[in-house]
Design a protein around this motif. Structure first.
Motif, PDB file in Angstrom:
ATOM      1  N   SER A 115       1.364  -0.786  -0.087  1.00  0.00           N
ATOM      2  CA  SER A 115       0.283   0.103   0.070  1.00  0.00           C
ATOM      3  C   SER A 115       1.108   1.085  -0.208  1.00  0.00           C
ATOM      4  CB  SER A 115      -0.775   0.016   1.158  1.00  0.00           C
ATOM      5  OG  SER A 115      -1.499   1.015   0.888  1.00  0.00           O
ATOM      6  N   GLU A 116       0.241   2.646  -1.029  1.00  0.00           N
ATOM      7  CA  GLU A 116       0.744   3.433  -0.385  1.00  0.00           C
ATOM      8  C   GLU A 116       0.101   4.369   0.646  1.00  0.00           C
ATOM      9  OE1 GLU A 116       0.211   5.498  -4.662  1.00  0.00           O
ATOM     10  OE2 GLU A 116       1.847   3.967  -5.248  1.00  0.00           O
ATOM     11  N   HIS A 117      -0.199   4.066   1.299  1.00  0.00           N
ATOM     12  CA  HIS A 117      -0.943   5.330   2.169  1.00  0.00           C
ATOM     13  C   HIS A 117       0.178   4.904   3.232  1.00  0.00           C
ATOM     14  CE1 HIS A 117      -4.061   6.845   5.338  1.00  0.00           C
ATOM     15  NE2 HIS A 117      -4.826   6.898   4.075  1.00  0.00           N
ATOM     16  N   PRO A 118       0.408   5.974   4.020  1.00  0.00           N
ATOM     17  CA  PRO A 118       0.919   6.911   4.928  1.00  0.00           C
ATOM     18  C   PRO A 118       0.444   5.764   5.784  1.00  0.00           C
ATOM     19  CG  PRO A 118       0.122   8.350   3.685  1.00  0.00           C
ATOM     20  CD  PRO A 118      -0.700   7.523   3.845  1.00  0.00           C
ATOM     21  N   LEU A 119      -0.478   5.324   6.421  1.00  0.00           N
ATOM     22  CA  LEU A 119      -0.823   4.570   7.352  1.00  0.00           C
ATOM     23  C   LEU A 119      -0.688   3.304   7.406  1.00  0.00           C
ATOM     24  CD1 LEU A 119      -4.195   6.413   9.010  1.00  0.00           C
ATOM     25  CD2 LEU A 119      -1.934   7.359   9.388  1.00  0.00           C
ATOM     26  N   ALA A 120      -0.153   2.875   6.106  1.00  0.00           N
ATOM     27  CA  ALA A 120      -0.011   1.404   6.048  1.00  0.00           C
ATOM     28  C   ALA A 120       1.400   1.044   6.907  1.00  0.00           C
ATOM     29  CB  ALA A 120      -0.263   0.937   4.513  1.00  0.00           C
ATOM     30  N   GLY A 177      -8.041   7.230  -1.619  1.00  0.00           N
ATOM     31  CA  GLY A 177      -9.565   7.506  -0.862  1.00  0.00           C
ATOM     32  C   GLY A 177      -9.579   6.781  -0.359  1.00  0.00           C
ATOM     33  N   LYS A 178      -9.417   5.451  -0.586  1.00  0.00           N
ATOM     34  CA  LYS A 178     -10.274   4.313   0.345  1.00  0.00           C
ATOM     35  C   LYS A 178      -9.243   3.070   0.930  1.00  0.00           C
ATOM     36  CE  LYS A 178     -14.204   4.853  -2.548  1.00  0.00           C
ATOM     37  NZ  LYS A 178     -15.408   4.501  -3.128  1.00  0.00           N
ATOM     38  N   GLY A 179      -8.888   2.424   0.341  1.00  0.00           N
ATOM     39  CA  GLY A 179      -7.757   1.820   0.564  1.00  0.00           C
ATOM     40  C   GLY A 179      -6.552   0.928  -0.102  1.00  0.00           C
ATOM     41  N   VAL A 180      -7.321  -0.596   0.172  1.00  0.00           N
ATOM     42  CA  VAL A 180      -6.126  -1.013  -0.980  1.00  0.00           C
ATOM     43  C   VAL A 180      -7.031  -3.005  -1.300  1.00  0.00           C
ATOM     44  CG1 VAL A 180      -3.766  -0.884  -0.202  1.00  0.00           C
ATOM     45  CG2 VAL A 180      -4.494  -2.037   0.808  1.00  0.00           C
ATOM     46  N   VAL A 238      -8.364  -4.254   3.149  1.00  0.00           N
ATOM     47  CA  VAL A 238      -8.688  -3.086   3.860  1.00  0.00           C
ATOM     48  C   VAL A 238      -8.385  -1.976   3.867  1.00  0.00           C
ATOM     49  CG1 VAL A 238      -5.744  -2.326   5.828  1.00  0.00           C
ATOM     50  CG2 VAL A 238      -6.380  -5.272   4.473  1.00  0.00           C
ATOM     51  N   GLY A 239      -8.531  -1.289   4.626  1.00  0.00           N
ATOM     52  CA  GLY A 239      -9.656   0.284   4.351  1.00  0.00           C
ATOM     53  C   GLY A 239     -10.201   0.693   5.622  1.00  0.00           C
ATOM     54  N   ASN A 240     -11.124   2.282   4.502  1.00  0.00           N
ATOM     55  CA  ASN A 240     -12.748   2.871   5.615  1.00  0.00           C
ATOM     56  C   ASN A 240     -13.615   2.264   4.662  1.00  0.00           C
ATOM     57  OD1 ASN A 240     -12.800   3.777   2.855  1.00  0.00           O
ATOM     58  ND2 ASN A 240     -11.605   5.599   3.586  1.00  0.00           N
ATOM     59  N   ALA A 241     -14.451   2.818   6.144  1.00  0.00           N
ATOM     60  CA  ALA A 241     -15.603   2.481   6.087  1.00  0.00           C
ATOM     61  C   ALA A 241     -16.104   2.557   4.502  1.00  0.00           C
ATOM     62  CB  ALA A 241     -16.560   3.174   6.518  1.00  0.00           C
ATOM     63  N   ALA A 242     -15.783   3.677   3.286  1.00  0.00           N
ATOM     64  CA  ALA A 242     -16.515   4.317   2.182  1.00  0.00           C
ATOM     65  C   ALA A 242     -15.328   2.220   1.363  1.00  0.00           C
ATOM     66  CB  ALA A 242     -15.428   5.267   2.037  1.00  0.00           C
ATOM     67  N   LEU A 243     -14.642   1.864   1.836  1.00  0.00           N
ATOM     68  CA  LEU A 243     -14.021   1.345   0.611  1.00  0.00           C
ATOM     69  C   LEU A 243     -15.027  -0.168   1.135  1.00  0.00           C
ATOM     70  CD1 LEU A 243     -11.508  -0.769  -1.354  1.00  0.00           C
ATOM     71  CD2 LEU A 243     -10.616  -0.816   1.375  1.00  0.00           C
ATOM     72  N   LEU A 244     -15.415  -0.219   1.931  1.00  0.00           N
ATOM     73  CA  LEU A 244     -16.041  -1.561   2.365  1.00  0.00           C
ATOM     74  C   LEU A 244     -17.433  -2.066   1.635  1.00  0.00           C
ATOM     75  CD1 LEU A 244     -14.155  -2.601   4.345  1.00  0.00           C
ATOM     76  CD2 LEU A 244     -15.745  -2.829   6.028  1.00  0.00           C
ATOM     77  N   SER A 245     -18.218  -0.465   1.908  1.00  0.00           N
ATOM     78  CA  SER A 245     -19.553  -0.020   1.206  1.00  0.00           C
ATOM     79  C   SER A 245     -19.677  -0.166  -0.115  1.00  0.00           C
ATOM     80  CB  SER A 245     -20.339   1.256   1.595  1.00  0.00           C
ATOM     81  OG  SER A 245     -21.304   1.788   1.177  1.00  0.00           O
ATOM     82  N   SER A 246     -18.193   0.232  -0.891  1.00  0.00           N
ATOM     83  CA  SER A 246     -18.443   0.414  -2.135  1.00  0.00           C
ATOM     84  C   SER A 246     -18.704  -1.136  -2.878  1.00  0.00           C
ATOM     85  CB  SER A 246     -17.375   0.868  -2.644  1.00  0.00           C
ATOM     86  OG  SER A 246     -16.190   0.528  -2.489  1.00  0.00           O
TER      87      SER A 246
END
Length: 754
Positions: free
Chosen positions: A479-484, A509-512, A523-531
């Motif tokens: 992942s490129e996300h900083p929190l990863a 903006g969502k995850g991987v 792995v990501g935020n609630a928007a990733l799961l919802s989509s």
């Protein structure tokens, strides 16, 4: 470096076209010198205001260019015995080079002076009857005064040309008079023998005075050796070149040639050269030097980016909206320089008193001679001359010159041993008066590094936790996300390696997403799961809410059907933060937290550490403006920070304290630097400030009370009643004793507990 800033003064036509310059000054050795430079500029026609900052060695002058030119300013300062550097490009570097050379030269001259003074002192105190002792002392003291100590006489002469006097004047007169008097007695001792008096010589007093004052100057120069290079380092954030896109393709041009509206290409790892808006592409940008927050920000088409910030992994095209002096970084540079070049709020006590002390002593010496000539009787001339020399010898500001540097040397040394680096005496003086302390949040109150605080697997997935950890680690490593990075660091030591994933995809903006054994994992935020139609469920949402308090970020780990685990990531509060703030509150110091973070997170952190007042969503200029607002209310403000984004507020505050693990610019701007991230060093630093300044004031008190008592006795005030005349040798010993008492008092600082 010279900064030009043309100001339209509409309220006054005589000031319609004014210019403001911040110019490096060279040759100043005391605050009296700063006053001389200031006066020499202020007297020029067409100069509206002149302020000299002795600490930063700069002149800030507002003038009317129709009436006066920079060259005229330079000539006026040269006539006063100093100089200005009118180099707009390399002025700062030239000033630093001159200061370094002067410091090295002063140390070298001190060493040679000490080598010659030691045998002079031995001869003068213990071997006065040695054959030709006076001639030997004359030969040794001549180079001490007029070669190694020549700067005192040269500066005193320059001041005299302009009918001014400073500490150099008193040093030159006292040592020069003692030397000339001793030289006369060496060659013509019979002059005194015929009058029944012994021809004393005071070569050792003159040499010791020169060495003592030189030592004080070396100590002071050493404390200033590491002149702040904040502006230079800020400018280092600006790349020299950038890539523009036009009809001919990619072109690399100098930063100075970029125009508004230009399309700029920014590649991974590059610093963004100008302010602008994204036109194409997306990436995460490290804006910590602007916001102070450690988590890079996602930038997509239309997002604003700022010069000096760092692009991370993706390339993008941007349209330049602010260039040159208009960029956010350029404005920070300008504000920091203006703050550093402004007039120091507190002048050194010794220089204030010295401005009166020097002419008073000269007047007393002249009056002593006059009174003895008029009322002294048979031996009026000899006794009057002897009394005048004694006054000048006993009034020599040796103890006064050592009062500040010796206390500083011991106090700064003690601070260094405790991990507290103090830049100058001004920072110590201000530490005593601070009644409001402003803390940055990230990296100051908190660790400044995101970490996983909780990784919670739900009951249905706990049996597979070991394998799922491998999948989670494998996903986050790509992942490129900083929190990863926080998740990877958390799992690396406890997970048995990574596994190969298929169909890996990073969704901005969502995850991987990735596949293992034909099953998808997210792995990501609630928007990733919802989509992806993965339901979180009320029970899991309640659990997530329980785990996530105000200062934490939530990450979901799920497969195609359900949420497997949740992780919370936070920037942890330092263990010492709450106790340090508690101690400051107990000391009746108002504590305020400023942060670029959101209101919710700021409130959570403030509550945990016991801070009642805070402000969130603060940009660098907002922090500096808030400092000025508090100063406008009459408060003495201390600022504690660690990032480039804090540099404006640090430079604006009365006392600035930087965390040693922070950015170089924050450290350079700060008056104090805490080498440890332990905030308990803050109350320690303020206590060290209090006891060191108290010691300096005690030293100055004893130095002056010694003169107030000694000078009248030296002048012969006791002679009419008791027939007592103070021997110049005793005066020399008393002068030395006053210096020893000052040094001894300073050494007490070593044994005071912080």
């Amino acid at each position: 470096m010279v900064i030009r800033n043309f100001v339209d003064m509409k309220a006054n036509k005589s000031m319609e076209h004014t210019s403001t310059l911040n110019i490096p000054v060279t040759g100043m050795s005391c605050a009296g010198c700063a006053a001389s430079v200031e006066q020499s500029i202020a007297d020029l026609p067409g100069v509206n205001e002149a302020l000299v900052n002795y600490a930063s060695q700069t002149l800030k002058v507002t003038y009317q260019p129709d009436f006066v030119k920079p060259e005229s300013l330079k000539q006026a300062v040269q006539d006063a015995g100093y100089d200005l550097i009118l180099d707009e490009v390399n002025g700062l570097e030239k000033q630093q080079e001159i200061q370094r050379d002067a410091y090295v030269s002063l140390k070298r001259r001190l060493i040679f002076a000490v080598i010659l003074t030691i045998p002079i002192a031995i001869l003068g105190m213990f071997m006065m009857d040695l054959p030709y002792a006076n001639f030997i002392m004359l030969a040794l003291s001549t180079p001490v005064l007029f070669i190694f100590g020549r700067s005192f006489f040269a500066n005193a002469f320059k001041q005299a040309l302009h009918l001014r006097a400073n500490m150099d004047t008193l040093v030159a007169l006292s040592t020069g008079t003692a030397f000339l008097f001793s030289t006369f007695n060496t060659f013509y001792p019979e002059f005194w023998h015929r009058r029944g008096l012994h021809p004393h010589v005071y070569f050792e007093a003159a040499a010791v005075v020169i060495v003592s004052i030189m030592l004080g100057k070396v100590l002071e120069a050493g404390a200033k050796a590491n002149t702040a290079t904040a502006i230079k380092k800020l400018m280092g954030l600006q790349p020299r070149t950038l890539i523009v896109l036009d009809e001919s393709g990619e072109r690399e041009i100098p930063l100075s040639e970029v125009q508004l509206g230009a399309v700029v290409l920014v590649k991974p790892g590059q610093q963004i050269p100008v302010d602008g808006a994204l036109r194409q592409g997306s990436s995460y940008v490290d804006e910590s030097m602007i916001t102070g927050e450690p988590v890079p920000v996602l930038k997509s088409v239309g997002s604003q980016v700022f010069a000096g910030t760092i692009n991370q992994k993706g390339s993008f095209q941007m349209v330049a909206t602010k260039v040159g002096a208009e960029t956010t970084l350029a404005q920070i540079i300008k504000l920091v320089q203006e703050a550093q070049g402004s007039k120091a709020p507190i002048q050194k006590l010794v220089d204030k008193v010295a401005s009166v002390f020097v002419p008073v002593v000269l007047g007393v010496a002249a009056l002593t001679l006059l009174v003895w000539l008029l009322l002294g009787g048979v031996n009026a001339t000899t006794q009057g001359l002897m009394a005048t020399v004694t006054v000048l010898v006993i009034a020599c500001p040796c103890a006064l010159g050592l009062a500040t540097p010796t206390a500083l040397m011991v106090g700064i040394g003690k601070g260094a041993a405790q991990g507290i680096l103090i830049k100058d005496a001004e920072a110590l003086e201000l530490g005593v008066k601070v009644n409001t302390l402003i803390f940055d949040k990230t990296g100051t109150i908190t660790q400044g590094e995101p970490v996983v605080s909780t990784l919670h697997y739900f009951e249905h997935s706990k049996p597979l936790a070991a394998e799922l950890n491998q999948i989670l680690l494998s996903l986050e490593q790509q992942s490129e996300h900083p929190l990863a990075a926080a998740v990877v660091k958390h799992l690396q030591s406890s997970t048995n390696g990574v596994i190969d994933l298929k169909d890996f995809e990073s969704i901005t903006g969502k995850g991987v997403v990735g596949s293992h054994n034909g099953r998808k994992y997210f792995v990501g935020n609630a928007a990733l799961l919802s989509s992806n139609n993965i339901s979180i469920g009320d029970k899991i949402e309640a659990q997530a809410s329980l785990l996530q308090d105000g200062a934490k970020t939530l990450i979901y780990f799920a497969d195609e059907e359900q949420v497997l685990a949740i992780a919370t990531i936070e920037d942890k509060i330092k263990a010492s933060s709450a106790e340090a703030i508690k101690q400051l509150n107990r000391s009746h110091i108002e504590v305020v937290m400023l942060t670029g973070d959101n209101e919710h997170t700021a409130a959570a952190v403030a509550l945990k550490v016991g801070i009642k007042h805070f402000k969130a969503n603060m940009l660098p200029e907002d922090k500096a403006a808030f400092v000025k607002q508090l100063q406008g209310q009459g408060k003495v403000v201390g600022m504690i920070g660690d990032g480039i984004n804090d540099s404006q507020a640090l430079a604006t505050a009365d006392l600035s304290i930087a965390m040693g693990k922070g950015s170089d610019i924050a450290i350079d701007v700060a008056g104090m630097t805490l080498m440890s991230s332990d905030l308990m060093h803050v109350p320690k630093a303020l206590k060290l400030s209090r006891i060191t300044v108290k010691t300096i004031r005690q030293n100055l008190f004893w130095a002056f009370i010694y003169n107030l008592i000694g000078i009248p006795i030296a002048a012969g005030i006791l002679y009419p009643a008791f027939g007592f005349m103070l021997n110049p040798m005793i005066a020399g010993a008393a002068m030395a004793l006053s210096s020893v008492s000052v040094v001894a008092n300073s050494l007490r600082l070593k044994y005071i507990s912080l």
